[in-house]
Design a protein around this motif. Structure first.
Motif, short mmCIF file in Angstrom:
data_model
loop_
_atom_site.label_atom_id
_atom_site.label_comp_id
_atom_site.label_asym_id
_atom_site.label_seq_id
_atom_site.Cartn_x
_atom_site.Cartn_y
_atom_site.Cartn_z
N MET A 50 0.84 -1.19 0.00
CA MET A 50 0.00 0.00 0.00
C MET A 50 0.87 1.24 0.00
O MET A 50 1.85 1.34 0.73
N THR A 76 2.87 11.29 5.04
CA THR A 76 2.45 10.31 6.03
C THR A 76 3.59 9.36 6.37
O THR A 76 3.86 9.10 7.53
N ALA A 77 4.27 8.90 5.34
CA ALA A 77 5.39 7.97 5.57
C ALA A 77 6.44 8.60 6.47
O ALA A 77 6.96 7.96 7.38
N ALA A 125 5.92 11.06 8.61
CA ALA A 125 5.35 11.20 9.95
C ALA A 125 5.38 9.87 10.69
O ALA A 125 5.69 9.80 11.88
N VAL A 126 5.09 8.80 9.95
CA VAL A 126 5.13 7.48 10.56
C VAL A 126 6.54 7.16 11.02
O VAL A 126 6.76 6.71 12.15
N GLN A 143 7.34 9.05 14.13
CA GLN A 143 6.67 8.49 15.31
C GLN A 143 7.29 7.16 15.73
O GLN A 143 7.45 6.88 16.91
N LEU A 144 7.62 6.38 14.70
CA LEU A 144 8.26 5.09 15.00
C LEU A 144 9.58 5.31 15.73
O LEU A 144 9.89 4.62 16.69
N LEU A 193 8.89 6.10 19.28
CA LEU A 193 8.52 4.89 20.04
C LEU A 193 9.75 4.05 20.33
O LEU A 193 9.92 3.50 21.41
N TYR A 203 11.32 2.97 23.86
CA TYR A 203 11.52 1.56 24.14
C TYR A 203 12.97 1.31 24.56
O TYR A 203 13.23 0.64 25.56
N THR A 212 10.22 -6.07 16.86
CA THR A 212 9.41 -4.99 16.29
C THR A 212 10.20 -3.69 16.18
O THR A 212 10.06 -2.94 15.23
N PHE A 213 11.06 -3.45 17.16
CA PHE A 213 11.81 -2.20 17.15
C PHE A 213 13.19 -2.33 16.52
O PHE A 213 14.03 -1.46 16.67
#
Lengths: 563, 129
Positions: free
Chosen positions: A1, A7-8, A10-11, A14-15, A18, A22, A66-67
């Motif tokens: 997608m 957006t990418a 911003a993602v 944010q990632l 996070l 973590y 995940t990270f």
């Protein structure tokens, strides 16, 4: 997608945030896991603890992946699977070595974090990975005098420590970004850089943040320096010229404290919520705690959990605290288990009555969390000290004559049942009498405690060591025989001979001899019989010129080398 | 065919929840509801009326498979497509999870940039068949 570009971004942003969060929380989680794994006693009673470890490892493996902490995730996954496998069977079947290696691997998980950023020496990291159960103690030595450092390094290595030397404080600080020693020994004055280590540590937190015990050495004995060292919370201050056996003695004490297993406390209270609260408070303080609400199960619980202290509510609906204490005391093996009551201040009469029925102490409700932790810790430590006084030799901290003989018999019986060999080593310091005569008893004591420290440092946690007599020691080595045992003792013999003792400026060294006897050669022998042949082998070593190791053999051909 | 809009995710690990929320809301543009346990999921799921459910396999308390079983007993959840999320993705295990009634299995760790498209593909597969 296809996400549109802003957006990418911003993602990604944010990632990253996070991930940072973590990463910031990771050290605490790793420390908690390490503490959890270090507390294993190696038996079925660890099930709840192992279960918790398994769950947390599972979560860590998932979130780490995940990270992007791939190495951490992969290693954690392996440990998760291992603990899961154990949980599927009986934990009593898992060998002590395996527990230790699990704990060591959990403790080493943090190392994978180094692999994330700088692409540095993976070979070194993997070499450290292979160090499992028998942890070598890593010492960092920060000393600008290269020859003194070299000398000290050799001495400490004789005692079985691994030493890494840094010429400057800055070098150690750089290393501290990615690694952590078990102990830090620092000189105070670094004239070339114009630095004083106590000032540097006060100003720059990185070495303090290692959280490892800190020892200082200095040629000045002034109050100001000592006060600064004390303010840093250092564990010792040693004057140059260094008395190495004394330094090592202090190091051994510190490490013993660090290795002490968590205190095990059983809480008996019908108030489920209150018991749960006490339990959490004790757990948070690094202890192991269980809460019992059904008094009928007290004996089973005490037998399974083996508490070092019972915290008991004085008032419970069906059975009173003193009645339950009475039930515990009916069993001879728990006659000295400390039982402490929690009661309101007004129960004076009942307190007196309870005292007469096997209570050791009272804590008054309401009690603050800090009070509870301090009170429990002090009482467990006291009980441990008492136990140590009964079973351990005061000079060396090793088992006494009777205790080592008893431990030997138990080990030999167990080994026979499992079809594994045991070796008994009997060691004796050569010409010890002349050390005492020449340098005095104080020097002799230092020599004796040095053998003890060397044995503790070089042998495995599962080996049992005792002071058998004046200058005579016994080591019981399960699952070790033949060449391995001989090599191990040879190594200890060489290390001991390399230790430089000093007595009012006079340097001297000592040697030791040892005789070995193994159930591999004497499969039918009891512990006491093994001791007899080990003693004969020791006698042969002495007759053969001392400073050597002999192994007892029932075959006449090899007996020929006996004089 | 309607589009995938409402995704219901059951996962006990807060860190993974945060990343999944990002991946499903920001990247995928879905409406997302996340629950931390199977028990919580059973309380919340009917009101949320999801188009698709994602279940972590290993959770304390009710694990993924038992949550699935309980979900299927709710009349309105009987046919909502469910995918498991798990680290274990041996083919035999995938087959096992599918036999429990899951549409598919998404391996963990997932890529936050592509999770939404994986989820969408599962949903489309469900509606195509």
């Amino acid at each position: 997608m296809a996400a549109d570009k802003p957006t990418a971004e911003a993602v990604a942003e944010q990632l990253a945030r996070l991930r940072e969060d973590y990463q910031a929380r990771l050290p605490a989680e790793l420390a908690a896991l390490t503490a959890l794994a270090a507390g294993f006693g190696g038996a079925e009673s660890d099930r709840a603890r192992l279960d918790e470890l398994h769950h947390r490892l599972h979560k860590l493996a998932g979130s780490g992946g995940t990270f992007g902490f791939t190495a951490l995730s992969a290693r954690t996954r392996t440990l998760e699977q291992q603990s899961k496998q154990w949980l599927a069977g009986s934990l009593d079947e898992v060998e002590a070595q395996a527990w230790q290696s699990l704990a060591a691997e959990v403790a080493a998980l943090g190392e994978t974090l180094n692999k994330v950023s700088p692409p540095q020496a993976p070979a070194i990291l993997s070499a450290r990975d292979s160090l499992t159960s028998d942890e070598t103690v890593q010492i960092w030595l920060v000393e600008d005098d290269a020859s003194l450092a070299e000398q000290l390094r050799r001495q400490l290595e004789s005692f079985g420590y691994t030493v890494r030397h840094f010429m400057q404080i800055g070098d150690a600080e750089a290393a501290a970004h990615t690694q952590r020693p078990d102990m830090l020994i620092m000189d105070i004055l670094f004239p070339q850089q114009g630095e004083n280590a106590t000032e540097v540590l006060a100003l720059r937190p990185i070495l303090r943040a290692l959280g490892c015990p800190l020892l200082f050495m200095s040629s000045c004995d002034d109050f100001e320096s000592r006060a600064r060292v004390a303010r840093l919370g250092a564990a010792g201050y040693f004057l140059k010229p260094l008395d190495v056996p004394r330094l090592v003695n202090r190091m051994t004490q510190i490490l013993d404290q660090l290795r002490a297993p968590p205190q095990r406390v059983l809480i008996v209270d019908d108030d489920v919520a209150l018991a749960a609260h006490y339990r959490l408070v004790l757990l948070a303080a690094g202890m192991e705690a269980e809460a019992l609400h059904e008094p009928q199960a007290i004996i089973e619980t005490v037998a399974a959990f083996r508490p070092e202290l019972v915290l008991m509510d004085l008032h419970m609906p069906n059975y009173s605290g003193p009645e339950l204490a009475g039930v515990i005391r009916q069993h001879e093996r728990w006659a000295s288990l400390p039982i402490v009551y929690l009661s309101a201040e007004t129960d004076l009469d009942q307190q007196i009555e309870a005292m007469g029925r096997g209570a050791d102490d009272f804590l008054t409700k309401p009690i603050s969390d800090a009070q509870l932790v301090a009170a429990v810790r002090a009482r467990v430590d006291r009980a441990r000290q008492l136990d140590a006084q009964i079973t351990r030799d005061s000079l060396t901290g090793l088992l006494k004559h009777a205790s080592i003989k008893e431990a030997l018999e138990i080990t030999v019986t167990q080994a026979r049942r499992h079809g594994k060999p045991v070796t008994v080593a009997m060691l004796d310091i050569d010409h010890f009498k002349s050390v005492n005569d020449t340098y005095g008893h104080a020097a002799g004591d230092v020599v004796i405690s040095s053998v003890a420290m060397l044995l503790r440092q070089c042998l495995r946690m599962s080996d049992i060591i005792g002071r058998y007599g004046g200058e005579e020691f016994v080591a019981v080595l399960p699952e070790c025989a033949g060449g391995d045992a001989q090599m191990l003792m040879e190594d200890i013999r060489r290390r001991f001979a390399a230790i430089a003792f000093s007595y009012s400026g006079q340097a001297f060294s000592c040697t030791l001899s040892a005789g070995l006897a193994s159930t591999a050669q004497y499969p039918e022998f009891s512990g006491a019989e093994l001791l007899v042949v080990a003693d004969e082998a020791l006698y042969a070593a002495k007759r053969g010129g001392r400073n050597q190791i002999r192994t007892a053999s029932p075959h006449p051909l090899q007996e020929a080398d006996r004089p | 065919m309607s589009t995938l809009q409402r995704v219901f995710y059951v996962e006990d690990e807060p860190d993974i929840q945060a990343v999944a929320r990002l991946a499903l809301e920001m990247v995928g543009g879905f409406t997302v509801k996340i629950c931390s346990s199977g028990e919580e999921a059973l309380r919340e799921v009917v009101a949320f009326a999801p188009d698709l459910i994602l279940l972590d396999v290993m959770m304390p308390g009710m694990d993924g498979p038992s949550t699935l079983k309980a979900l299927r007993e709710l009349p309105s959840m009987a046919v909502v497509p469910v995918a498991f999320m798990t680290a274990k993705v041996q083919p035999a295990e995938v087959a096992h999870f599918k036999s429990l009634g899951a549409r598919d299995v998404i391996p963990k760790p997932f890529d936050p940039m592509t999770l939404a498209s994986q989820v969408r593909a599962i949903w489309e597969g469900h509606h195509g068949s």
